[in-house]
Design a protein around this motif. Structure first.
Motif, mmCIF file in Angstrom:
data_model
loop_
_atom_site.group_PDB
_atom_site.id
_atom_site.type_symbol
_atom_site.label_atom_id
_atom_site.label_comp_id
_atom_site.label_asym_id
_atom_site.label_seq_id
_atom_site.Cartn_x
_atom_site.Cartn_y
_atom_site.Cartn_z
ATOM 1 N N THR A 1 1.055 -1.339 -0.233
ATOM 2 C CA THR A 1 0.063 -0.150 0.070
ATOM 3 C C THR A 1 0.800 1.160 -0.250
ATOM 4 O OG1 THR A 1 -1.591 -1.208 0.745
ATOM 5 C CG2 THR A 1 -1.608 1.386 1.226
ATOM 6 N N ILE A 2 2.401 1.093 0.954
ATOM 7 C CA ILE A 2 2.957 2.528 0.625
ATOM 8 C C ILE A 2 3.553 2.748 -0.721
ATOM 9 C CG2 ILE A 2 5.007 3.276 1.786
ATOM 10 C CD1 ILE A 2 3.966 1.832 4.557
ATOM 11 N N LEU A 3 4.272 1.699 -1.147
ATOM 12 C CA LEU A 3 4.719 1.776 -2.301
ATOM 13 C C LEU A 3 3.350 2.547 -3.731
ATOM 14 C CD1 LEU A 3 5.872 -1.702 -2.498
ATOM 15 C CD2 LEU A 3 7.563 0.370 -2.701
ATOM 16 N N ARG A 4 2.317 1.857 -3.750
ATOM 17 C CA ARG A 4 1.633 2.337 -3.957
ATOM 18 C C ARG A 4 0.859 3.650 -3.718
ATOM 19 N NH1 ARG A 4 -4.360 -0.214 -5.415
ATOM 20 N NH2 ARG A 4 -5.207 1.225 -6.548
ATOM 21 N N VAL A 5 0.863 3.854 -2.512
ATOM 22 C CA VAL A 5 0.693 5.949 -2.303
ATOM 23 C C VAL A 5 1.983 6.536 -3.014
ATOM 24 C CG1 VAL A 5 0.807 7.506 0.188
ATOM 25 C CG2 VAL A 5 -0.945 5.330 -0.244
ATOM 26 N N CYS A 6 3.342 5.785 -2.471
ATOM 27 C CA CYS A 6 4.252 6.573 -2.932
ATOM 28 C C CYS A 6 4.242 6.937 -4.792
ATOM 29 C CB CYS A 6 5.130 5.926 -2.734
ATOM 30 S SG CYS A 6 5.943 6.423 -0.489
ATOM 31 N N ASP A 7 3.467 5.973 -5.015
ATOM 32 C CA ASP A 7 3.875 6.033 -6.340
ATOM 33 C C ASP A 7 2.981 7.000 -6.791
ATOM 34 O OD1 ASP A 7 4.680 5.549 -9.465
ATOM 35 O OD2 ASP A 7 2.768 4.226 -9.097
ATOM 36 N N TRP A 8 1.854 7.268 -6.355
ATOM 37 C CA TRP A 8 0.700 8.265 -6.238
ATOM 38 C C TRP A 8 1.214 9.655 -6.725
ATOM 39 C CZ3 TRP A 8 -3.955 8.225 -9.019
ATOM 40 C CH2 TRP A 8 -4.821 9.381 -8.920
ATOM 41 N N PHE A 9 1.924 9.661 -5.273
ATOM 42 C CA PHE A 9 2.414 11.170 -4.723
ATOM 43 C C PHE A 9 4.169 11.328 -5.521
ATOM 44 C CE2 PHE A 9 -0.799 10.714 -1.416
ATOM 45 C CZ PHE A 9 -1.224 12.019 -1.838
ATOM 46 N N ASP B 1 14.948 -0.743 7.330
ATOM 47 C CA ASP B 1 15.359 -1.297 7.309
ATOM 48 C C ASP B 1 14.865 -2.599 7.118
ATOM 49 O OD1 ASP B 1 13.327 -1.624 8.789
ATOM 50 O OD2 ASP B 1 13.806 -0.132 10.538
ATOM 51 N N HIS B 2 16.110 -3.330 8.098
ATOM 52 C CA HIS B 2 16.078 -4.471 7.094
ATOM 53 C C HIS B 2 14.867 -5.423 8.602
ATOM 54 C CE1 HIS B 2 20.139 -4.570 4.876
ATOM 55 N NE2 HIS B 2 20.369 -3.885 5.858
ATOM 56 N N ASP B 3 14.033 -4.934 8.796
ATOM 57 C CA ASP B 3 13.095 -5.424 9.727
ATOM 58 C C ASP B 3 11.803 -5.415 9.078
ATOM 59 O OD1 ASP B 3 14.296 -6.260 12.028
ATOM 60 O OD2 ASP B 3 14.209 -4.271 12.809
ATOM 61 N N CYS B 4 11.925 -4.635 8.059
ATOM 62 C CA CYS B 4 10.290 -4.460 7.077
ATOM 63 C C CYS B 4 10.143 -5.232 6.497
ATOM 64 C CB CYS B 4 10.953 -3.105 6.220
ATOM 65 S SG CYS B 4 10.515 -1.620 6.554
ATOM 66 N N ALA B 5 9.023 -5.597 6.268
ATOM 67 C CA ALA B 5 8.601 -7.071 5.316
ATOM 68 C C ALA B 5 9.172 -6.889 3.783
ATOM 69 C CB ALA B 5 7.244 -7.132 5.363
ATOM 70 N N ASN B 6 8.912 -7.786 3.142
ATOM 71 C CA ASN B 6 9.900 -7.641 2.336
ATOM 72 C C ASN B 6 8.683 -7.565 0.941
ATOM 73 O OD1 ASN B 6 10.975 -8.769 -1.083
ATOM 74 N ND2 ASN B 6 11.453 -10.228 0.965
ATOM 75 N N ILE B 7 9.285 -6.997 0.470
ATOM 76 C CA ILE B 7 8.399 -6.288 -1.195
ATOM 77 C C ILE B 7 8.012 -6.953 -1.860
ATOM 78 C CG2 ILE B 7 9.362 -3.632 -0.965
ATOM 79 C CD1 ILE B 7 10.848 -3.812 -3.401
ATOM 80 N N SER C 1 0.846 -3.460 -4.049
ATOM 81 C CA SER C 1 1.259 -2.078 -5.259
ATOM 82 C C SER C 1 0.376 -2.160 -6.185
ATOM 83 C CB SER C 1 2.434 -2.555 -5.239
ATOM 84 O OG SER C 1 3.116 -3.066 -6.116
ATOM 85 N N MET C 2 -0.513 -2.907 -6.859
ATOM 86 C CA MET C 2 -0.875 -2.509 -8.258
ATOM 87 C C MET C 2 -0.058 -1.787 -8.770
ATOM 88 S SD MET C 2 -4.000 -3.520 -7.054
ATOM 89 C CE MET C 2 -4.845 -3.185 -8.445
ATOM 90 N N GLY C 3 0.963 -3.111 -8.945
ATOM 91 C CA GLY C 3 2.029 -2.609 -9.897
ATOM 92 C C GLY C 3 3.385 -1.076 -9.740
ATOM 93 N N ALA C 4 2.792 -0.470 -8.288
ATOM 94 C CA ALA C 4 4.083 0.173 -8.278
ATOM 95 C C ALA C 4 5.439 0.219 -7.894
ATOM 96 C CB ALA C 4 3.434 1.034 -6.832
#
Length: 154
Positions: A18-26, A34-40, A49-52
């Protein structure tokens, strides 16, 4: 010379997508995790991400070493906190880092020390029993919208 999102311990792959998609939009080109984040590349992230995922650059690295190499008075680090300064009353810059923290624990102490400006999205609820916080994907959208609104009106 741009606005970038920094993710600190985001665990849910759906939130990452979702954050990827929002960043793409903006128009946010870069996300630093960081290394504690989930894998994209988790299927849930890819789907959300809907393609983002193909249009936004994502880097996994040590944020404690990375952030100080770039931040200064012209390139600040904003961090999202429940007890930060009201984002709607701030003079926001059009470049810098925006740190989004873990869904349950927020921004880690090590990253908090690197934050120049603590920001929050104020609640407009009038009930004592209202929602305690926002989903990190929703919060990212609201925050990016405010940064871009300020940039748009300059």
């Amino acid at each position: 010379d741009s606005l970038s999102v920094v993710l600190n311990g985001i665990q849910d792959p759906g939130n990452i997508g979702t954050i990827l998609r929002v960043c793409d939009w903006f128009g946010i080109q870069n996300i630093f995790c960081d290394h504690d984040c989930a894998n994209i590349f988790n299927p849930k992230s890819v789907q959300a991400s809907m393609g983002a995922i193909f249009r936004v650059n994502v880097f996994y690295l040590d944020l404690v070493d990375f952030i100080p190499r770039f931040t200064n008075s012209d390139f600040p680090c904003y961090g999202t906190f429940l007890e930060g300064e009201n984002i709607y009353r701030m003079n926001l810059q059009s470049k810098g880092f925006i740190v989004m923290g873990n869904e349950g624990n927020g921004i880690t102490a090590g990253i908090e020390q690197l934050v120049d400006h603590k920001i929050t999205i104020p609640s407009f609820a009038h009930s004592l029993y209202s929602t305690e916080s926002l989903n990190v994907g929703v919060a990212t959208g609201i925050i990016l919208s405010e940064f871009k609104r300020i940039e748009y009106n300059k």
